[in-house]
Every structure is written in structure tokens, then in C-alpha cells.
Motif scaffolding. Structure first.
Motif, PDB file in Angstrom:
ATOM      1  N   GLU A   4      28.442  28.408  51.924  1.00 57.57           N
ATOM      2  CA  GLU A   4      27.102  28.682  51.392  1.00 57.57           C
ATOM      3  C   GLU A   4      26.511  29.941  52.014  1.00 57.57           C
ATOM      4  N   TRP A  31      38.201  26.248  51.943  1.00 61.69           N
ATOM      5  CA  TRP A  31      36.852  25.728  51.753  1.00 61.69           C
ATOM      6  C   TRP A  31      36.181  26.370  50.544  1.00 61.69           C
ATOM      7  N   TYR A  35      34.909  24.477  47.276  1.00 59.60           N
ATOM      8  CA  TYR A  35      33.499  24.628  46.928  1.00 59.60           C
ATOM      9  C   TYR A  35      33.343  25.079  45.471  1.00 59.60           C
ATOM     10  N   GLU A  38      34.837  22.018  43.182  1.00 60.33           N
ATOM     11  CA  GLU A  38      34.226  20.698  43.245  1.00 60.33           C
ATOM     12  C   GLU A  38      32.768  20.700  43.677  1.00 60.33           C
ATOM     13  N   PRO A  40      29.588  21.508  46.551  1.00 64.79           N
ATOM     14  CA  PRO A  40      29.416  21.173  47.966  1.00 64.79           C
ATOM     15  C   PRO A  40      29.892  19.750  48.309  1.00 64.79           C
ATOM     16  N   GLU A  41      29.840  18.833  47.336  1.00 64.22           N
ATOM     17  CA  GLU A  41      30.283  17.459  47.585  1.00 64.22           C
ATOM     18  C   GLU A  41      31.781  17.405  47.888  1.00 64.22           C
ATOM     19  N   LEU A  43      33.458  19.276  49.714  1.00 61.57           N
ATOM     20  CA  LEU A  43      33.732  19.571  51.126  1.00 61.57           C
ATOM     21  C   LEU A  43      33.431  18.393  52.038  1.00 61.57           C
ATOM     22  N   SER A  44      32.728  17.387  51.538  1.00 55.71           N
ATOM     23  CA  SER A  44      32.416  16.227  52.374  1.00 55.71           C
ATOM     24  C   SER A  44      33.555  15.208  52.375  1.00 55.71           C
ATOM     25  N   VAL A  45      34.537  15.387  51.490  1.00 51.15           N
ATOM     26  CA  VAL A  45      35.688  14.491  51.426  1.00 51.15           C
ATOM     27  C   VAL A  45      36.684  14.891  52.496  1.00 51.15           C
ATOM     28  N   GLU A  46      37.136  13.908  53.279  1.00 50.39           N
ATOM     29  CA  GLU A  46      38.107  14.212  54.332  1.00 50.39           C
ATOM     30  C   GLU A  46      39.477  14.415  53.691  1.00 50.39           C
ATOM     31  N   ARG A  47      40.155  15.492  54.068  1.00 48.60           N
ATOM     32  CA  ARG A  47      41.435  15.845  53.466  1.00 48.60           C
ATOM     33  C   ARG A  47      42.479  16.109  54.537  1.00 48.60           C
TER      34      ARG A  47
END
Length: 100
Positions: A4, A31, A35, A38, A40-41, A43-47
């Protein structure tokens, strides 16, 4: 936050690396891709690591019974065919002996 900030301040990957003290440009590029694809959401998923297919789902009792019955039928059919083949071979041997 990194992606961002890059968008907001029009930073390059190299500039973001310096500003956020990140040593690997590939992670920022990953990232950024997530971004863009998908939001900003994403990036909150653990990968971490390989994605897991998980355990196979339990079959319903009916499906399991059907599969077991089919396995039994196929085993019986294989046994029958083996016996039939043995009988045919034995019959052919007898006929050859009679011809001699």
C-alpha cells in the motif's frame, strides 16, 4: 502495508526494500502480485509451505459398502477366470495327447 505504501508513494520495489529494510525483492514482488490479484485480504491469508490437500474425506457408509461389494465381486471374477483358464489349458493338453 509495504504494498500500500508502494502504491501510495509510487515507490519501486528497490525503494521499498530500502525503506522497510527487506533484503529479498522476490517477497515484495509476491506481495504485490497477491495484492493485485486478491486485494488486501489476500495478504492476510497465511501461505507457508506447500498447500495441503488434507486428509481424504470420509466416504458415506453406502458408498463404502458399494465399493467393498465391488472389490469382492472383482476378486471372485478374477478367481473364476483363473480357474477357467486352467481348465481350458488342461483341456487343450488332453486334446493334444489324444492326437498323438
Amino acid at each position: 502495508m509495504v504494498v500500500e505504501t508502494m502504491k501510495k508513494e509510487h515507490l519501486s520495489v528497490r525503494s521499498a526494500m530500502k525503506e522497510f529494510e527487506i533484503n529479498d525483492h522476490k517477497i515484495i514482488e509476491r506481495w504485490e502480485r497477491i495484492y493485485l490479484e486478491e486485494g488486501p485480504e489476500g495478504l492476510s491469508v497465511e501461505r507457508r509451505g506447500r498447500s495441503s490437500t488434507g486428509r481424504p474425506k470420509k466416504l458415506s457408509k453406502e458408498v463404502e459398502e458399494d465399493l467393498l461389494a465391488e472389490v469382492q465381486r472383482l476378486r471372485a471374477e478374477n478367481e473364476y477366470l483363473k480357474n477357467l483358464q486352467a481348465l481350458v489349458l488342461e483341456d487343450e493338453r488332453r486334446q493334444r495327447r489324444k492326437r498323438r
